[in-house]
Enzyme design. Structure first.
Site, mmCIF file in Angstrom:
data_model
loop_
_atom_site.group_PDB
_atom_site.id
_atom_site.type_symbol
_atom_site.label_atom_id
_atom_site.label_comp_id
_atom_site.label_asym_id
_atom_site.label_seq_id
_atom_site.Cartn_x
_atom_site.Cartn_y
_atom_site.Cartn_z
ATOM 1 C CG ASP A 162 -2.038 1.002 1.121
ATOM 2 O OD1 ASP A 162 -3.203 0.579 1.073
ATOM 3 O OD2 ASP A 162 -1.758 2.225 1.069
ATOM 4 C CB VAL B 14 -9.136 1.664 -5.056
ATOM 5 C CG1 VAL B 14 -8.786 1.044 -6.400
ATOM 6 C CG2 VAL B 14 -8.161 2.805 -4.727
ATOM 7 C CG HIS C 149 -8.477 -2.972 -2.369
ATOM 8 N ND1 HIS C 149 -9.408 -2.314 -3.130
ATOM 9 C CD2 HIS C 149 -8.326 -2.251 -1.233
ATOM 10 C CE1 HIS C 149 -9.800 -1.225 -2.482
ATOM 11 N NE2 HIS C 149 -9.172 -1.171 -1.321
ATOM 12 C CG HIS D 43 -6.838 -2.713 3.272
ATOM 13 N ND1 HIS D 43 -6.087 -1.592 3.013
ATOM 14 C CD2 HIS D 43 -8.052 -2.483 2.713
ATOM 15 C CE1 HIS D 43 -6.818 -0.714 2.344
ATOM 16 N NE2 HIS D 43 -8.020 -1.222 2.144
HETATM 17 P P1 5GP Z 1 -9.754 1.454 0.204
HETATM 18 O O1 5GP Z 1 -9.998 2.691 1.015
HETATM 19 O O2 5GP Z 1 -10.372 1.547 -1.168
HETATM 20 O O3 5GP Z 1 -10.105 0.188 0.927
HETATM 21 O O4 5GP Z 1 -8.187 1.358 0.040
HETATM 22 C C1 5GP Z 1 -7.470 1.883 -1.017
HETATM 23 C C2 5GP Z 1 -6.014 1.769 -0.633
HETATM 24 O O5 5GP Z 1 -5.237 1.977 -1.792
HETATM 25 C C3 5GP Z 1 -5.570 2.813 0.402
HETATM 26 O O6 5GP Z 1 -5.051 2.149 1.556
HETATM 27 C C4 5GP Z 1 -4.508 3.623 -0.339
HETATM 28 O O7 5GP Z 1 -3.434 3.983 0.513
HETATM 29 C C5 5GP Z 1 -4.080 2.684 -1.441
HETATM 30 N N1 5GP Z 1 -3.633 3.354 -2.652
HETATM 31 C C6 5GP Z 1 -4.214 4.424 -3.273
HETATM 32 N N2 5GP Z 1 -3.552 4.726 -4.391
HETATM 33 C C7 5GP Z 1 -2.537 3.825 -4.501
HETATM 34 C C8 5GP Z 1 -1.503 3.631 -5.477
HETATM 35 O O8 5GP Z 1 -1.391 4.329 -6.477
HETATM 36 N N3 5GP Z 1 -0.636 2.598 -5.251
HETATM 37 C C9 5GP Z 1 -0.733 1.789 -4.158
HETATM 38 N N4 5GP Z 1 0.173 0.817 -4.032
HETATM 39 N N5 5GP Z 1 -1.705 1.947 -3.226
HETATM 40 C C10 5GP Z 1 -2.589 2.954 -3.403
#
Ligand code: 5GP
Ligand code: ZN
Length: 113
Positions: free
Chosen positions: A30, A96, A100, A102
């Site tokens: 992440d 996103v 995914h 975590h």
């Molecule tokens: P969500 O909130 O959708 O569950 O988590 C999205 C995760 O994607 C967040 O923890 C954020 O830090 C991570 N993230 C956002 N943009 C990028 C990126 O460009 N590359 C990577 N490796 N992680 C990302």
């Protein structure tokens, strides 16, 4: 060129620190880690969200958990433990929209944390 960030990571159109790969699953660091170890485990095939998951997606989602198990063992957390979480939809904190998981480890968590 897809407008899905994680599809671009899967196709290597966007960079990421990849930690695990097989035919169906990719895991990478992440970019904004919230724990000493913070990886994102994704199916290579695009699935928007658990809220859009279909019966035919069950196998690849299960494969994500097998990848988590492999990562836990490779990184020395099989016994200590780790957390796998998935945010779903706007009020679930999903940012996103490519499913995914975590994978976080390396920090003591209190009950319910
Ligand atoms: P969500 O909130 O959708 O569950 O988590 C999205 C995760 O994607 C967040 O923890 C954020 O830090 C991570 N993230 C956002 N943009 C990028 C990126 O460009 N590359 C990577 N490796 N992680 C990302
Ligand atoms: Zn995608």
């Amino acid at each position: 060129m897809t407008d899905c960030l994680f599809c671009r990571v899967v196709s290597r159109q966007s960079p990421a620190d990849i930690e695990y790969e097989d035919d169906a699953v990719l895991a990478f660091k992440d970019i904004y880690p919230k724990a000493p170890v913070h990886l994102l485990i994704v199916p290579k095939r695009h699935i928007d969200s658990i809220a859009r998951m279909e019966p035919g997606d069950a196998e690849v989602i299960g494969r994500c958990f097998l990848a988590a198990r492999a990562l836990g063992e490779a990184k020395g957390f099989a016994e200590k433990g780790y957390r796998i979480s998935v945010n779903t939809g706007p009020e679930g904190g999903q940012v996103v929209y490519h499913v995914h998981f975590h994978f976080t480890a390396g920090k003591q968590r209190g009950p319910g944390a």
